[in-house]
Motif scaffolding. Sequence first.
Motif, PDB file in Angstrom:
ATOM      1  N   GLY A 156       0.709  -5.256   7.544  1.00 45.30           N
ATOM      2  CA  GLY A 156       1.640  -5.574   6.467  1.00 45.30           C
ATOM      3  C   GLY A 156       1.331  -4.819   5.189  1.00 45.30           C
ATOM      4  N   PHE A 157       2.297  -4.853   4.268  1.00 46.31           N
ATOM      5  CA  PHE A 157       2.200  -4.116   3.012  1.00 46.31           C
ATOM      6  C   PHE A 157       0.944  -4.456   2.224  1.00 46.31           C
ATOM      7  CE2 PHE A 157       7.075  -4.380   2.990  1.00 46.31           C
ATOM      8  CZ  PHE A 157       7.214  -3.171   3.637  1.00 46.31           C
ATOM      9  N   ASN A 158       0.651  -5.737   2.104  1.00 47.63           N
ATOM     10  CA  ASN A 158      -0.465  -6.135   1.237  1.00 47.63           C
ATOM     11  C   ASN A 158      -1.805  -5.581   1.697  1.00 47.63           C
ATOM     12  OD1 ASN A 158       1.240  -7.434  -0.496  1.00 47.63           O
ATOM     13  ND2 ASN A 158       0.731  -9.487   0.195  1.00 47.63           N
ATOM     14  N   SER A 159      -1.970  -5.346   2.984  1.00 45.08           N
ATOM     15  CA  SER A 159      -3.240  -4.787   3.462  1.00 45.08           C
ATOM     16  C   SER A 159      -3.493  -3.412   2.852  1.00 45.08           C
ATOM     17  CB  SER A 159      -3.248  -4.699   4.994  1.00 45.08           C
ATOM     18  OG  SER A 159      -2.309  -3.739   5.457  1.00 45.08           O
ATOM     19  N   VAL A 160      -2.428  -2.667   2.628  1.00 46.25           N
ATOM     20  CA  VAL A 160      -2.563  -1.343   2.019  1.00 46.25           C
ATOM     21  C   VAL A 160      -3.069  -1.487   0.587  1.00 46.25           C
ATOM     22  CG1 VAL A 160      -1.332   0.754   1.349  1.00 46.25           C
ATOM     23  CG2 VAL A 160      -0.740  -0.419   3.477  1.00 46.25           C
ATOM     24  N   PHE A 161      -2.510  -2.436  -0.126  1.00 47.30           N
ATOM     25  CA  PHE A 161      -2.895  -2.624  -1.523  1.00 47.30           C
ATOM     26  C   PHE A 161      -4.316  -3.164  -1.648  1.00 47.30           C
ATOM     27  CE2 PHE A 161       1.842  -3.385  -1.570  1.00 47.30           C
ATOM     28  CZ  PHE A 161       2.139  -2.057  -1.847  1.00 47.30           C
ATOM     29  N   TYR A 162      -4.714  -4.023  -0.730  1.00 42.09           N
ATOM     30  CA  TYR A 162      -6.096  -4.500  -0.742  1.00 42.09           C
ATOM     31  C   TYR A 162      -7.064  -3.361  -0.420  1.00 42.09           C
ATOM     32  CZ  TYR A 162      -4.199  -9.241  -0.861  1.00 42.09           C
ATOM     33  OH  TYR A 162      -3.531 -10.389  -1.216  1.00 42.09           O
ATOM     34  N   THR A 163      -6.656  -2.473   0.473  1.00 40.84           N
ATOM     35  CA  THR A 163      -7.492  -1.310   0.796  1.00 40.84           C
ATOM     36  C   THR A 163      -7.618  -0.389  -0.413  1.00 40.84           C
ATOM     37  OG1 THR A 163      -6.852  -1.441   3.124  1.00 40.84           O
ATOM     38  CG2 THR A 163      -7.738   0.680   2.347  1.00 40.84           C
ATOM     39  N   MET A 164      -6.498  -0.156  -1.125  1.00 41.27           N
ATOM     40  CA  MET A 164      -6.552   0.647  -2.349  1.00 41.27           C
ATOM     41  C   MET A 164      -7.499   0.007  -3.356  1.00 41.27           C
ATOM     42  SD  MET A 164      -2.511   1.653  -2.893  1.00 41.27           S
ATOM     43  CE  MET A 164      -2.682   1.580  -4.657  1.00 41.27           C
ATOM     44  N   ALA A 165      -7.391  -1.311  -3.504  1.00 39.74           N
ATOM     45  CA  ALA A 165      -8.257  -2.020  -4.449  1.00 39.74           C
ATOM     46  C   ALA A 165      -9.713  -1.876  -4.042  1.00 39.74           C
ATOM     47  CB  ALA A 165      -7.857  -3.486  -4.541  1.00 39.74           C
ATOM     48  N   ALA A 166      -9.991  -1.944  -2.745  1.00 38.06           N
ATOM     49  CA  ALA A 166     -11.371  -1.799  -2.270  1.00 38.06           C
ATOM     50  C   ALA A 166     -11.905  -0.396  -2.582  1.00 38.06           C
ATOM     51  CB  ALA A 166     -11.440  -2.082  -0.772  1.00 38.06           C
ATOM     52  N   PHE A 167     -11.100   0.647  -2.312  1.00 37.04           N
ATOM     53  CA  PHE A 167     -11.504   2.015  -2.659  1.00 37.04           C
ATOM     54  C   PHE A 167     -11.826   2.102  -4.143  1.00 37.04           C
ATOM     55  CE2 PHE A 167      -9.226   3.861   1.136  1.00 37.04           C
ATOM     56  CZ  PHE A 167     -10.268   4.636   1.597  1.00 37.04           C
ATOM     57  N   GLY A 168     -10.922   1.583  -4.946  1.00 36.16           N
ATOM     58  CA  GLY A 168     -11.122   1.642  -6.403  1.00 36.16           C
ATOM     59  C   GLY A 168     -12.336   0.872  -6.863  1.00 36.16           C
ATOM     60  N   ALA A 169     -12.528  -0.344  -6.334  1.00 37.61           N
ATOM     61  CA  ALA A 169     -13.639  -1.189  -6.762  1.00 37.61           C
ATOM     62  C   ALA A 169     -14.983  -0.578  -6.378  1.00 37.61           C
ATOM     63  CB  ALA A 169     -13.488  -2.588  -6.159  1.00 37.61           C
ATOM     64  N   VAL A 170     -15.096  -0.081  -5.164  1.00 33.20           N
ATOM     65  CA  VAL A 170     -16.356   0.523  -4.720  1.00 33.20           C
ATOM     66  C   VAL A 170     -16.674   1.751  -5.574  1.00 33.20           C
ATOM     67  CG1 VAL A 170     -17.463   1.788  -2.819  1.00 33.20           C
ATOM     68  CG2 VAL A 170     -16.291  -0.379  -2.375  1.00 33.20           C
ATOM     69  N   THR A 171     -15.674   2.582  -5.804  1.00 28.28           N
ATOM     70  CA  THR A 171     -15.903   3.773  -6.626  1.00 28.28           C
ATOM     71  C   THR A 171     -16.249   3.383  -8.061  1.00 28.28           C
ATOM     72  OG1 THR A 171     -14.346   4.960  -5.218  1.00 28.28           O
ATOM     73  CG2 THR A 171     -14.954   6.000  -7.288  1.00 28.28           C
ATOM     74  N   PHE A 172     -15.544   2.394  -8.597  1.00 25.31           N
ATOM     75  CA  PHE A 172     -15.823   1.896  -9.945  1.00 25.31           C
ATOM     76  C   PHE A 172     -17.280   1.447 -10.055  1.00 25.31           C
ATOM     77  CE2 PHE A 172     -16.280  -2.035 -12.458  1.00 25.31           C
ATOM     78  CZ  PHE A 172     -16.037  -1.533 -13.736  1.00 25.31           C
ATOM     79  N   LEU A 173     -17.733   0.679  -9.098  1.00 26.06           N
ATOM     80  CA  LEU A 173     -19.123   0.176  -9.143  1.00 26.06           C
ATOM     81  C   LEU A 173     -20.132   1.307  -9.018  1.00 26.06           C
ATOM     82  CD1 LEU A 173     -18.713  -3.067  -6.984  1.00 26.06           C
ATOM     83  CD2 LEU A 173     -19.036  -2.917  -9.481  1.00 26.06           C
ATOM     84  N   LEU A 174     -19.841   2.302  -8.209  1.00 24.54           N
ATOM     85  CA  LEU A 174     -20.777   3.415  -8.049  1.00 24.54           C
ATOM     86  C   LEU A 174     -20.803   4.321  -9.273  1.00 24.54           C
ATOM     87  CD1 LEU A 174     -20.125   4.358  -4.315  1.00 24.54           C
ATOM     88  CD2 LEU A 174     -22.168   3.272  -5.273  1.00 24.54           C
ATOM     89  N   VAL A 175     -19.656   4.535  -9.875  1.00 24.87           N
ATOM     90  CA  VAL A 175     -19.603   5.397 -11.059  1.00 24.87           C
ATOM     91  C   VAL A 175     -20.210   4.670 -12.243  1.00 24.87           C
ATOM     92  CG1 VAL A 175     -18.058   6.569 -12.688  1.00 24.87           C
ATOM     93  CG2 VAL A 175     -17.640   6.771 -10.246  1.00 24.87           C
TER      94      VAL A 175
END
Length: 175
Positions: A156-175
């Motif tokens: 479903g659509f929301n899984s894509v948005f949660y995946t985007m959020a996960a990419f962003g959050a992990v990168t945010f924490l590492l940076v």
Amino acid sequence: MKARTFCLLMMAAFSAAIGLAIITPFLPELAEHHGANGFWIGMIFAGFGISRGIITPFIGRVSDRVGRKIFVVAGLLLYTVASLLYCKAHSVVLLTLVRFIHGISAGMILPIVMSYVGELSRQDKAGLTTGTLNTVLYMGVAAGPIIGGWLAEQYGFNSVFYTMAAFGAVTFLLV
């Protein structure tokens, strides 16, 4: 250039690029789901580019004065929040607004990453570092629709948005 810094910048660029393209395969279907007509479908698509085009010169000018990292970090945080806001956008107006916010986040990340890489690269390695950055950007743009299409179809659509959020959050924490 420090390898760790370069890798983190590449991760930020990849996250932003994948976020640009990950919703491409199903955005028309999502827009129609919300009852969008042709104008609103165009606005949803264009919102990202319009806001990015408006914010980029301003962010670039300010980052020249106050530093680059704060904008990459803030952009990644906004990217993560925008990704989650897609799940709450239950009208074409809200979906367009989220695309505008998403474009602002990309305008805070990608141009600053490009500038940062340019500053940090050695004179004799400028072509290599710029080429690597472009490869990472295009890998994100290429991987995004494949991942987004598959996730939307399977979960479903929301899984894509949660995946985007996960990419962003992990990168945010590492940076």
